[in-house]
Write an enzyme that holds these catalytic residues in place. Structure first.
Site: not given
Length: 188
Positions: A50, A55, A111-112, A153-154, A157
């Protein structure tokens, strides 16, 4: 399509962008689809499941996701060919959660933007969400399991929240130290 740089929490300038609340978009058009294609390619290259637009430095309410055929249990990948065959990209424009279950679910998240760190986060087990898809059509659906974890989660962000913000201060500090060390080691 192009691979974009993913902002990380160890960089103060990146963190300032990651902490911004994303703004809604007017609608789905060709430039937005091009951004979503770039985001998808970036996410696959990372690799991740995701990615929110913020991001990659675009603080707008857009998410791409691909869980393939993964289930909460047995998230094992065999080969790159298997992974590519299982691809099932999803696009979320102006997503909103309209209902959450009282039942909670704990999942070890990564997470990225917080590379090399994983920790358990407790979230609602099921959610109902509303969003525009890649074609600009309105969709409302329920999510559970890994899908519910990932969309929450996304969507965090989009509100300027990282998954480590759900942890205790001590765990958050430990996470930041680990991320900085991992990125230093990678650069060396």
């Amino acid at each position: 399509m192009a691979i974009r740089r993913i902002l990380t929490c160890d960089n103060p300038a990146d963190l300032a962008v990651l902490k911004r609340v994303s703004t809604s978009v007017e609608g789905v058009d060709a430039p937005l689809r091009a951004l979503m294609d770039d985001m998808l390619e970036t996410m696959y290259a990372a690799p991740g499941i995701g990615l929110a637009a913020v991001q990659v430095g675009e603080p707008i309410r857009v998410i791409v996701m691909d869980l393939g055929d993964r289930e909460v249990e047995g998230d094992v990948q065999d080969t790159a060919e298997d992974d590519e065959a299982r691809r099932n990209p999803r696009f979320f424009v102006n997503p909103e959660i309209v209902w959450t279950s009282d039942e909670l679910f704990s999942y070890e998240e990564g997470c990225l933007s917080v590379p090399e760190y994983y920790d358990a986060v407790e979230r609602p087990a099921r959610v109902r969400l509303r969003y525009l898809n890649r074609d600009g059509e309105s969709v409302e659906e329920e999510a559970e399991g890994l899908y519910a974890v990932c969309i929450q989660h996304e969507m965090d962000h989009l509100e300027g929240v990282l998954f480590i913000d759900h942890l205790s201060r001590l765990k958050r500090e430990r996470a930041m130290a680990k991320v900085k060390k991992a990125l230093r080691d990678k650069a060396a």
